[in-house]
Design a protein around this motif. Structure first.
Motif, short mmCIF file in Angstrom:
data_model
loop_
_atom_site.label_atom_id
_atom_site.label_comp_id
_atom_site.label_asym_id
_atom_site.label_seq_id
_atom_site.Cartn_x
_atom_site.Cartn_y
_atom_site.Cartn_z
N GLN A 33 0.83 -1.20 0.00
CA GLN A 33 0.00 0.00 0.00
C GLN A 33 0.87 1.26 0.00
O GLN A 33 2.08 1.20 0.25
CB GLN A 33 -0.90 0.01 1.23
N MET A 34 0.23 2.39 -0.28
CA MET A 34 0.95 3.66 -0.35
C MET A 34 0.25 4.72 0.48
O MET A 34 -0.98 4.82 0.48
CB MET A 34 1.07 4.13 -1.80
N ILE A 35 1.04 5.50 1.22
CA ILE A 35 0.55 6.68 1.92
C ILE A 35 1.02 7.88 1.10
O ILE A 35 2.22 8.08 0.92
CB ILE A 35 1.09 6.77 3.35
N PHE A 36 0.08 8.67 0.61
CA PHE A 36 0.42 9.76 -0.30
C PHE A 36 0.77 11.04 0.46
O PHE A 36 0.40 11.24 1.61
CB PHE A 36 -0.75 10.02 -1.26
N GLN A 37 1.49 11.91 -0.25
CA GLN A 37 1.98 13.15 0.35
C GLN A 37 0.84 14.08 0.75
O GLN A 37 0.85 14.65 1.83
CB GLN A 37 2.91 13.87 -0.62
N ASP A 38 -0.13 14.24 -0.13
CA ASP A 38 -1.22 15.19 0.10
C ASP A 38 -2.53 14.43 0.28
O ASP A 38 -3.17 14.05 -0.70
CB ASP A 38 -1.34 16.16 -1.08
N PRO A 39 -2.97 14.21 1.53
CA PRO A 39 -4.19 13.45 1.75
C PRO A 39 -5.43 14.16 1.23
O PRO A 39 -6.44 13.52 0.93
CB PRO A 39 -4.24 13.30 3.27
N TYR A 40 -5.38 15.49 1.11
CA TYR A 40 -6.55 16.21 0.63
C TYR A 40 -6.83 15.89 -0.83
O TYR A 40 -7.97 15.90 -1.28
CB TYR A 40 -6.36 17.71 0.82
N GLU A 41 -5.75 15.57 -1.58
CA GLU A 41 -5.93 15.20 -2.98
C GLU A 41 -6.17 13.71 -3.15
O GLU A 41 -6.84 13.28 -4.08
CB GLU A 41 -4.71 15.64 -3.79
N SER A 42 -5.60 12.90 -2.26
CA SER A 42 -5.76 11.45 -2.39
C SER A 42 -7.11 10.96 -1.87
O SER A 42 -7.56 9.88 -2.22
CB SER A 42 -4.63 10.71 -1.67
N LEU A 43 -7.79 11.78 -1.01
CA LEU A 43 -9.10 11.41 -0.49
C LEU A 43 -10.20 12.05 -1.35
O LEU A 43 -10.05 13.18 -1.80
CB LEU A 43 -9.25 11.88 0.96
N ASP A 44 -11.26 11.33 -1.54
CA ASP A 44 -12.40 11.85 -2.30
C ASP A 44 -13.11 12.90 -1.45
O ASP A 44 -13.64 12.57 -0.37
CB ASP A 44 -13.36 10.70 -2.63
N PRO A 45 -13.14 14.16 -1.89
CA PRO A 45 -13.76 15.21 -1.07
C PRO A 45 -15.26 15.03 -0.87
O PRO A 45 -15.85 15.61 0.03
CB PRO A 45 -13.46 16.49 -1.87
N ARG A 46 -15.88 14.19 -1.72
CA ARG A 46 -17.33 13.98 -1.63
C ARG A 46 -17.69 12.78 -0.75
O ARG A 46 -18.87 12.53 -0.51
CB ARG A 46 -17.92 13.78 -3.02
N ALA A 47 -16.66 12.03 -0.31
CA ALA A 47 -16.91 10.82 0.47
C ALA A 47 -16.65 11.07 1.95
O ALA A 47 -15.70 11.74 2.33
CB ALA A 47 -16.02 9.69 -0.03
N ARG A 48 -17.51 10.50 2.78
CA ARG A 48 -17.29 10.57 4.21
C ARG A 48 -16.08 9.71 4.58
O ARG A 48 -15.69 8.82 3.83
CB ARG A 48 -18.52 10.07 4.97
N ILE A 49 -15.49 9.99 5.72
CA ILE A 49 -14.31 9.24 6.17
C ILE A 49 -14.62 7.75 6.24
O ILE A 49 -13.82 6.92 5.82
CB ILE A 49 -13.82 9.78 7.54
#
Length: 339
Positions: free
Chosen positions: A101-117
């Motif tokens: 798996q990969m942990i990305f540098q910018d979580p705001y871009e790697s996470l879907d802004p329309r999806a709940r946690i």
């Protein structure tokens, strides 16, 4: 630690096609390639943290993505747990995904802004068919949030990424990687966008997870003070190639390559204990589309010789397990040995 190699990378190469202008296309000129990763080799044993450091644009992130097959390698081998995955077909690689798996540098871009946690963390479970029902999925999401330090979980389950702080978002990014119970994680500058105090908390979390889950990390950073505090092994990368590799403490306290020495000399936390005058390198990092002949560092090197402009040095072991690629230092070593 043990001597079981989780990952072996052998002579890995990754090229990108240089975008051509309209005139070049019309004239059907030959395609030009950019070597983002050029002949990189190393291995990581189970439970170790192997750090790759260097300036922006040196190829660190491309290396991490290529190892995970998010980018297809152009040459070389990637061996994970004894299996050559270099040419693995997509379906077979998909079966391997939960382990890497990969942990990305910018979580705001790697996470879907329309999806709940909750949905962001649950999605990998659903895609990989790892849960039987809603109850098992819910319990796994709760467990992973707790593991990532997002407690009480009720405060996070139904929030969106924009409702969280940078540190909290990065913990969600860590949780999305952890939910599949991986064995190997590429962490791509996971603390670079965070305040120092938040960085320390996240690094402590990653250490704790390594200990509790027996994880192995490829850790990518441009911050040598973070590398010094966090990793077991350190590789310094310049224009797509490793120029120095060794145990982290030895590379930091006794650097060999001129580039490594220059990087360390301007890191306050490390330099204060060594009282070294900062080394300011002339010019900028060369364009990877036009790599210099010979040693690729020679245009900025403060101890280059004529040979450096024509020949490319290879990795040489200067002390046990500590390697560097430099003609000048190689010659000095031969003199010391009386050869």
């Amino acid at each position: 630690m043990n001597n079981e190699a989780v990952l072996e990378v052998r002579h890995l190469k990754k090229y990108f096609v240089k975008s051509a202008g309209i005139l070049s296309t019309l004239l059907r000129e030959q395609r030009k390639y950019v070597a983002a990763v050029e002949d990189v080799s190393f291995s990581i044993n189970k439970g170790e943290i192997f750090c790759v450091a260097g300036e922006s644009g040196c190829g660190k992130t491309t290396l991490g993505k290529t190892i995970l097959k998010l980018l297809q390698p152009d040459d070389g081998q990637i061996i994970f747990q004894g299996q050559d995955i270099t040419r693995l077909e997509r379906d077979n690689m998909r079966m391997l995904r939960p382990k890497v798996q990969m942990i990305f540098q910018d979580p705001y871009e790697s996470l879907d802004p329309r999806a709940r946690i909750y949905d962001s963390i649950a999605e990998p479970l659903m895609v990989n068919h790892l849960v039987k029902d809603e109850n098992e999925k819910h319990n796994k999401v709760i467990q992973t949030l707790q593991l990532a330090g997002l407690t009480p979980v009720e405060n996070y389950l139904y929030k969106y990424p924009h409702n969280l702080s940078g540190g909290e978002r990065q913990r969600v990014g860590i949780a999305t990687a952890l939910v599949l119970d991986p064995e190997f994680i590429v962490a791509d500058e996971p603390t670079s966008m965070l305040d120092v105090s938040v960085q320390a908390n996240l690094l402590n979390l990653l250490r704790k997870l390594r200990r509790e889950k027996n994880l192995t990390y490829l850790f990518i950073t441009h911050d040598l003070s973070v590398a010094y505090a966090f990793s077991d092994w350190l590789a310094i990368m310049y224009l797509g190639k490793f120029v120095e590799v060794g145990p982290t403490a030895e590379v930091i306290m006794s650097p060999i390559h001129p580039y490594t020495k220059a990087l360390i000399s301007v890191v306050p936390g490390i330099n204060l204990s060594k009282n070294i005058k900062p080394i300011v390198l002339p010019g900028e990092t060369p364009n990877p589309e036009n790599v210099p002949a010979g040693c690729r560092f020679h245009p900025r090197c403060y101890c280059k010789e004529e040979r450096c402009t024509k020949e490319e040095p290879i990795m040489t072991e200067f002390t046990p397990h500590h390697y560097a690629a430099c003609f000048v230092l190689e010659k000095m070593k031969l003199k010391e040995n009386g050869k």
